[in-house]
Design an enzyme around this catalytic site. Structure first.
Site, mmCIF file in Angstrom:
data_model
loop_
_atom_site.group_PDB
_atom_site.id
_atom_site.type_symbol
_atom_site.label_atom_id
_atom_site.label_comp_id
_atom_site.label_asym_id
_atom_site.label_seq_id
_atom_site.Cartn_x
_atom_site.Cartn_y
_atom_site.Cartn_z
ATOM 1 N N ASN A 9 38.834 22.773 7.924
ATOM 2 C CA ASN A 9 38.559 21.648 7.252
ATOM 3 C C ASN A 9 38.086 22.320 5.631
ATOM 4 O OD1 ASN A 9 37.787 19.519 5.730
ATOM 5 N ND2 ASN A 9 36.114 18.968 7.116
ATOM 6 N N TRP A 10 39.343 22.204 4.844
ATOM 7 C CA TRP A 10 38.932 22.851 3.390
ATOM 8 C C TRP A 10 37.878 21.972 2.614
ATOM 9 C CZ3 TRP A 10 44.536 24.412 1.477
ATOM 10 C CH2 TRP A 10 44.974 25.482 2.401
ATOM 11 N N LYS A 11 37.740 20.843 2.931
ATOM 12 C CA LYS A 11 37.045 20.014 2.244
ATOM 13 C C LYS A 11 37.400 19.656 0.958
ATOM 14 C CE LYS A 11 33.090 20.624 5.414
ATOM 15 N NZ LYS A 11 31.810 20.556 5.707
ATOM 16 N N HIS A 96 34.646 12.167 9.201
ATOM 17 C CA HIS A 96 33.645 13.373 9.017
ATOM 18 C C HIS A 96 32.401 12.665 8.562
ATOM 19 C CE1 HIS A 96 32.142 17.148 7.258
ATOM 20 N NE2 HIS A 96 32.867 17.629 8.066
ATOM 21 N N GLU A 98 30.576 13.798 6.344
ATOM 22 C CA GLU A 98 30.378 13.465 4.888
ATOM 23 C C GLU A 98 31.118 12.262 4.269
ATOM 24 O OE1 GLU A 98 32.068 17.331 4.145
ATOM 25 O OE2 GLU A 98 30.518 18.284 4.955
ATOM 26 N N GLU A 168 30.706 17.313 15.950
ATOM 27 C CA GLU A 168 29.843 17.841 14.758
ATOM 28 C C GLU A 168 28.254 17.422 14.192
ATOM 29 O OE1 GLU A 168 33.111 19.743 11.887
ATOM 30 O OE2 GLU A 168 32.524 17.381 11.084
ATOM 31 N N GLY A 174 27.313 23.374 7.274
ATOM 32 C CA GLY A 174 27.091 23.970 6.033
ATOM 33 C C GLY A 174 25.671 24.494 5.965
ATOM 34 N N SER A 214 28.979 25.077 11.079
ATOM 35 C CA SER A 214 28.509 26.635 11.104
ATOM 36 C C SER A 214 29.206 27.670 11.950
ATOM 37 C CB SER A 214 27.109 26.774 10.679
ATOM 38 O OG SER A 214 26.698 26.077 9.930
ATOM 39 N N GLY A 235 34.562 24.478 8.739
ATOM 40 C CA GLY A 235 34.427 24.290 7.395
ATOM 41 C C GLY A 235 34.557 25.464 6.569
ATOM 42 N N GLY A 236 33.352 25.947 6.066
ATOM 43 C CA GLY A 236 33.357 27.091 5.181
ATOM 44 C C GLY A 236 34.141 28.466 5.698
HETATM 45 P P1 13P Z 1 30.916 24.292 8.326
HETATM 46 O O1 13P Z 1 31.632 25.134 9.111
HETATM 47 O O2 13P Z 1 30.964 24.770 6.671
HETATM 48 O O3 13P Z 1 29.456 24.249 8.825
HETATM 49 O O4 13P Z 1 31.554 22.914 8.065
HETATM 50 C C1 13P Z 1 31.885 22.135 9.504
HETATM 51 C C2 13P Z 1 32.416 21.228 9.137
HETATM 52 O O5 13P Z 1 31.852 19.945 8.399
HETATM 53 C C3 13P Z 1 34.048 21.088 9.701
HETATM 54 O O6 13P Z 1 34.418 19.671 9.316
#
Ligand code: 13P
Length: 251
Positions: A9-11, A96, A98, A168, A174, A214, A235-236
């Site tokens: 998930n590149w966000k 998600h 967010e 999640e 994050g 994470s 994510g990251g």
């Molecule tokens: P991180 O891997 O950066 O914690 O993000 C997880 C995430 O929100 C994937 O959708």
């Protein structure tokens, strides 16, 4: 056996050029024999290009990160499930945390998004997970089960069979703080039982439940070892091709 999936998930990262470069690097470095289905969850701007240059190659798929809860019409700035599908991609990430937090998405709206995604032959990756205060009150199982009940339980067996779930915990996103492998496994098993109560054991047993929060090359293997953990939503670490592929190869 359940399908294993590792989705990035590149966000809101990577402009057009940077996104294409990253996806190309993943394609070049992937062997095509990975144990997990690779999915790249990208901003809308990348979808069409990546549908042409990446989707299907070495089995890689691409996902949008959202779609509208409306089919079409005067909703400025929105992108419908039908539009997403027309780009040539096959997956969409929905709900998600967010989007729930910053854009006030509700379980009811997400139920409508799931319907539109499935009607348009997109595989939904439905995200769920509890904030820290809910976990501290030890209400996390009830909270996450309610997210599934309110957004998924109206689905037909046929539609549910196409759906992927990503758990999640918000406190792990994050933050560098992951759920322990035991915490992830416990929640995934609870969710699978909840799904079995409604859809039956056989269907629940085929539903991939991914963990997100994470996830890194250094902890993925331990997390994925849980019997009910069928992969990850990353994510990251998905912004770096080597890290992402190391996670993909952690089974
Ligand atoms: P991180 O891997 O950066 O914690 O993000 C997880 C995430 O929100 C994937 O959708």
């Amino acid at each position: 056996m359940r399908k294993k999936i590792v989705a990035g998930n590149w966000k809101m990262n990577n402009n057009l050029e940077a996104g294409i470069k990253l996806a190309q690097e993943v394609l070049e470095k992937a062997t095509g024999n990975e144990e997990a289905q690779i999915v790249l969850g990208t901003p809308f701007i990348h979808l069409n290009k990546l549908a042409e240059s990446i989707v299907g190659k070495k089995g890689i798929e691409v996902a949008a990160q959202n779609c509208s809860d409306k089919a079409s019409g005067a909703y400025t700035g929105e992108t419908s499930a039908e539009m997403v599908k027309s780009t040539g991609v096959n997956y969409v990430i929905l709900g998600h945390s967010e989007r729930r937090e910053y854009f006030n998405e509700t379980n009811q709206e997400l139920a409508a998004k799931l319907d539109l995604a499935l009607t348009n032959n997109l595989v939904p990756i439905f995200c769920c997970g509890e904030p820290l205060e809910i976990r501290e009150k030890e209400e996390h199982y009830a909270y996450v089960k309610q997210q599934l009940t309110e957004s998924l339980f109206h689905l037909s067996a046929n539609d549910f069979a196409k759906t992927v779930i990503a758990y999640e915990p918000i406190w792990a996103i994050g933050t560098g703080k992951t759920a322990t492998s035991a915490q992830a496994q416990e929640m995934h098993a609870e969710l699978r039982n909840h799904l079995a109560d409604h859809f039956g054991q056989e269907l629940a047993d085929t539903c991939p439940i991914l963990y997100g929060g994470s996830c890194k090359p250094s902890n993925a293997q331990e997390i994925f070892a849980g019997a009910d953990v069928d992969g990850g939503l990353i994510g990251g670490a998905s912004l770096n091709a080597d890290d992402f592929l190391a996670i993909v190869n952690s089974f």
